[in-house]
Scaffold this motif. Structure first.
Motif, PDB file in Angstrom:
ATOM      1  N   CYS A  21       0.881  -1.245  -0.108  1.00 22.50           N
ATOM      2  CA  CYS A  21      -0.011  -0.163  -0.090  1.00 22.50           C
ATOM      3  C   CYS A  21       0.787   1.249  -0.040  1.00 22.50           C
ATOM      4  CB  CYS A  21      -0.945   0.152   1.082  1.00 22.50           C
ATOM      5  SG  CYS A  21      -1.855   1.744   1.565  1.00 22.50           S
ATOM      6  N   GLU A  24       0.187   3.846   2.777  1.00 24.39           N
ATOM      7  CA  GLU A  24       0.605   3.445   4.164  1.00 24.39           C
ATOM      8  C   GLU A  24       1.939   2.911   4.482  1.00 24.39           C
ATOM      9  OE1 GLU A  24      -2.642   1.204   6.639  1.00 24.39           O
ATOM     10  OE2 GLU A  24      -3.348   0.843   4.409  1.00 24.39           O
ATOM     11  N   ARG A  28       0.100  -4.799   2.783  1.00 28.27           N
ATOM     12  CA  ARG A  28      -1.057  -4.983   3.387  1.00 28.27           C
ATOM     13  C   ARG A  28      -1.983  -6.227   2.694  1.00 28.27           C
ATOM     14  NH1 ARG A  28       0.249  -2.665   7.453  1.00 28.27           N
ATOM     15  NH2 ARG A  28      -0.145  -0.538   8.333  1.00 28.27           N
ATOM     16  N   CYS A  68      -6.739  -2.233  -1.070  1.00 26.32           N
ATOM     17  CA  CYS A  68      -6.017  -2.178   0.411  1.00 26.32           C
ATOM     18  C   CYS A  68      -7.138  -2.506   1.368  1.00 26.32           C
ATOM     19  CB  CYS A  68      -5.150  -0.967   0.756  1.00 26.32           C
ATOM     20  SG  CYS A  68      -4.558  -0.952   2.331  1.00 26.32           S
ATOM     21  N   SER A  70      -6.757  -2.607   4.373  1.00 26.36           N
ATOM     22  CA  SER A  70      -6.566  -1.672   5.662  1.00 26.36           C
ATOM     23  C   SER A  70      -6.887  -0.167   5.599  1.00 26.36           C
ATOM     24  CB  SER A  70      -4.992  -1.707   6.026  1.00 26.36           C
ATOM     25  OG  SER A  70      -4.590  -0.600   6.792  1.00 26.36           O
ATOM     26  N   CYS A  71      -6.347   0.605   4.695  1.00 27.63           N
ATOM     27  CA  CYS A  71      -7.005   2.001   4.564  1.00 27.63           C
ATOM     28  C   CYS A  71      -8.238   1.999   3.573  1.00 27.63           C
ATOM     29  CB  CYS A  71      -5.844   2.907   4.004  1.00 27.63           C
ATOM     30  SG  CYS A  71      -5.465   2.688   2.290  1.00 27.63           S
ATOM     31  N   TYR A  74      -6.276   2.985  -0.734  1.00 29.76           N
ATOM     32  CA  TYR A  74      -5.425   2.834  -2.045  1.00 29.76           C
ATOM     33  C   TYR A  74      -5.655   1.733  -2.729  1.00 29.76           C
ATOM     34  CZ  TYR A  74      -0.933   2.024  -4.341  1.00 29.76           C
ATOM     35  OH  TYR A  74      -0.027   1.917  -5.468  1.00 29.76           O
TER      36      TYR A  74
HETATM   37 ZN   LIG Z   1      -3.615   1.035   2.964  1.00 21.73          ZN
END
Ligand SMILES: [Zn+2]
Length: 282
Positions: A21, A24, A28, A68, A70-71, A74
């Motif tokens: 990512c 970040e 990820r 991604c 996680s965030c 992205y």
């Molecule tokens: Zn991310």
């Protein structure tokens, strides 16, 4: 139940993999999504739509949006080419099947079509750019490991990348220390003492720990000892690490290695500049 076939684009939805990512700046889990334009193909499981067949063979390319997890911001886009080596039956068998279609009732000979998936493009384009500072610094053998390492990193082969970077450290760390010793801001005599001790018994690793206070300031700015951090990467076993652990470690080693080599180069060119200036004064 979810089909295990990867034939038409909806089959790829929800598949996950590890990737970097950029937002970040870390590895990820990414998950595949599709554009809404593929919605008509959802629930295809009775018949493969004509759009995906050329000359009776499976053959199509589609865009997979990989986000991604996680965030959730992205994302990258892959273009995946899905094709078979032989004609495939249009009517699909229910349930999970391996990559091959031989259960057609009319076929007596078990001719199985194999399905292939290849990545034909990516957006943003993935490019492996070797760092010139690194390639100018190391010899040919080490550069081969370096190229293999960054290539493995690019393809997300964490264990492979980690193994190559470890090999580089094992071979080069003492050479790096010898180069650092010659920098103007280093405690040359002290580092030489550590090197002598190390050469007497290379198995004793105290040099990596004790060198910190003798480093030039530019290599101390991290607050952490970059030499010891690099050394530590070679002392842990590979076997206990997952692919993801290795990806992250490989990334970190590469960054640290680039940092150390960059600082050595900077300090070296500083002496050169200074010598030129002094020459001009004479
Ligand atoms: Zn991310």
């Amino acid at each position: 139940m979810k089909s295990k076939n990867f034939v038409v684009p909806p089959d790829f939805i929800g598949q996950t993999f590890e990737y970097k990512c950029q937002k970040e700046d870390a590895y990820r889990t990414f998950e595949i999504e599709l554009e809404p334009s593929y919605e008509p193909y959802f629930g295809y499981d009775i018949k493969i739509p004509d759009d995906f067949i050329i000359d009776e063979k499976l053959n199509h390319t589609f865009k997979a949006i990989c986000k991604c997890k996680s965030c959730k911001e992205y994302h990258i886009e892959f273009f995946l080419h899905v094709f078979s080596n032989m004609p495939i039956p249009r009517t699909l068998i229910q349930g999970p099947v391996s990559l091959g279609f031989g259960n057609n009732k009319t076929e007596k000979t078990e001719k199985k079509a194999t399905i292939f998936i290849e990545k034909v493009g990516a957006n943003p384009e993935i490019k492996i750019i070797p760092n010139k500072a690194i390639t100018n610094y190391f010899d040919r053998e080490t550069n081969i490991w370096y190229f293999k390492g960054i290539n493995a990193l690019d393809k997300n082969f964490g264990i492979g990348a980690f193994a190559y970077f470890r090999r580089i450290i094992e071979k080069e760390l003492i050479h790096i220390i010898e180069n650092i010793k010659l920098l103007p801001d280093s405690h040359t005599a002290e580092i030489q003492k550590l090197l002598d001790k190390h050469n007497e018994n290379p198995k004793v690793s105290t040099i990596y720990e004790n060198i910190f206070e003798h480093l030039p300031n530019s290599l101390k700015v991290l607050g952490d000892n970059p030499i010891k951090l690099l050394y530590n990467q070679t002392s842990n076993g590979l076997h206990s690490l997952t692919e993801k652990d290795c990806l992250e470690k490989a990334e970190k080693i590469l960054k640290l290695l680039e940092f150390v080599v960059k600082k050595i180069n900077e300090e070296k060119s500083e002496i050169k500049d200074l010598k030129e200036t002094i020459k001009g004064l004479k």
